[in-house]
Design a protein around this motif. Sequence first.
Motif, short mmCIF file in Angstrom:
data_model
loop_
_atom_site.label_atom_id
_atom_site.label_comp_id
_atom_site.label_asym_id
_atom_site.label_seq_id
_atom_site.Cartn_x
_atom_site.Cartn_y
_atom_site.Cartn_z
N VAL A 14 0.87 -1.18 0.00
CA VAL A 14 0.00 0.00 0.00
C VAL A 14 0.91 1.23 0.00
O VAL A 14 1.66 1.45 0.95
CB VAL A 14 -0.93 0.00 1.23
CG1 VAL A 14 -1.81 1.25 1.22
CG2 VAL A 14 -1.78 -1.26 1.25
N ARG A 16 1.41 5.50 -0.86
CA ARG A 16 0.74 6.79 -1.05
C ARG A 16 1.79 7.87 -1.27
O ARG A 16 2.96 7.73 -0.91
CB ARG A 16 -0.12 7.15 0.15
CG ARG A 16 -1.26 6.18 0.42
CD ARG A 16 -2.30 6.79 1.34
NE ARG A 16 -2.97 7.93 0.72
CZ ARG A 16 -4.01 7.82 -0.09
NH1 ARG A 16 -4.51 6.62 -0.39
NH2 ARG A 16 -4.57 8.89 -0.59
N GLU A 65 3.65 -0.95 3.87
CA GLU A 65 3.12 0.40 3.67
C GLU A 65 4.29 1.33 3.35
O GLU A 65 5.29 1.35 4.05
CB GLU A 65 2.38 0.87 4.92
CG GLU A 65 1.19 -0.01 5.28
CD GLU A 65 0.54 0.38 6.59
OE1 GLU A 65 1.10 1.24 7.31
OE2 GLU A 65 -0.54 -0.18 6.91
N ARG A 137 -2.89 7.46 -4.19
CA ARG A 137 -2.20 6.17 -4.09
C ARG A 137 -1.17 6.03 -5.21
O ARG A 137 -1.38 6.53 -6.32
CB ARG A 137 -3.21 5.02 -4.17
CG ARG A 137 -4.07 4.83 -2.94
CD ARG A 137 -5.03 3.67 -3.09
NE ARG A 137 -6.00 3.93 -4.15
CZ ARG A 137 -6.25 3.09 -5.16
NH1 ARG A 137 -5.58 1.95 -5.26
NH2 ARG A 137 -7.15 3.38 -6.06
N ASP A 139 0.43 3.53 -7.70
CA ASP A 139 0.08 2.24 -8.29
C ASP A 139 1.35 1.49 -8.67
O ASP A 139 1.83 1.57 -9.80
CB ASP A 139 -0.81 2.48 -9.52
CG ASP A 139 -1.30 1.18 -10.15
OD1 ASP A 139 -1.03 0.10 -9.59
OD2 ASP A 139 -1.95 1.26 -11.20
#
Length: 239
Positions: A14, A16, A65, A137, A139
Amino acid sequence: MTGQPELCRVDEVVARLDEGPWPWAVAERARIDAHWAGLIAANPALYNGQVLIARDRRFAGNRLEVRYTPTDYAAFLTFRDLGFPDPSSSNCFGLAALRASDGGFLLGVMGGHTANPGRVYFPGGTPEPADVLPDGRVDLLGNVLRELGEETGLLPGEVEVAPGWIVAVEGGRTALMREIRIDLPAEAARARIMEFLAAEAEPELAGIRIVRTPEEAEQDAVPGFVRSYLRHAFGSQPG
């Protein structure tokens, strides 16, 4: 194994975007500019575009993350070439572990005009602002598939994406490797890619190597994180 990158598997990554600036690049701008001047004097083909640098990276259960901030390629290469002197930041990038139907992996040989001439590893690269979605986000799978297409000509509809990521941490580098399968034997897949490279005016890759055993990757041109991945993939290193 002592001296080898640490490997782990996660189900998802994940990521960002945090808008900049990158404090290290601000503080070191004079050194960055001087280093970049030397790089482009040696290789005028280099382009000072925008990339994303990881400012925070943490494991949370079965996921990783990551938070990125934008920077220029000059700062990124200076950071890399100085041995990643900012401990709060790292190069966190995705790679397509391209595997043929007969089990062989296909690695790219970087072209002489790139920032990594002669290096041999999976298609991929550092994420860019183009990989940021409207909701912020990053990708990373989209980045991997885009880089795969740009470097080899293979399109998303021609490959199968396996689940999960293998993460290799090696100092200031974090390699996120995703197995990408193509329904062709390795020699046929290599021929297909070489045909694409021959048609390109300035291909990023100078060639393709097939690896069927981890021993075939034991050479200085292959980074440690790729060698560790191949040992794992061929079952000679614990997962």
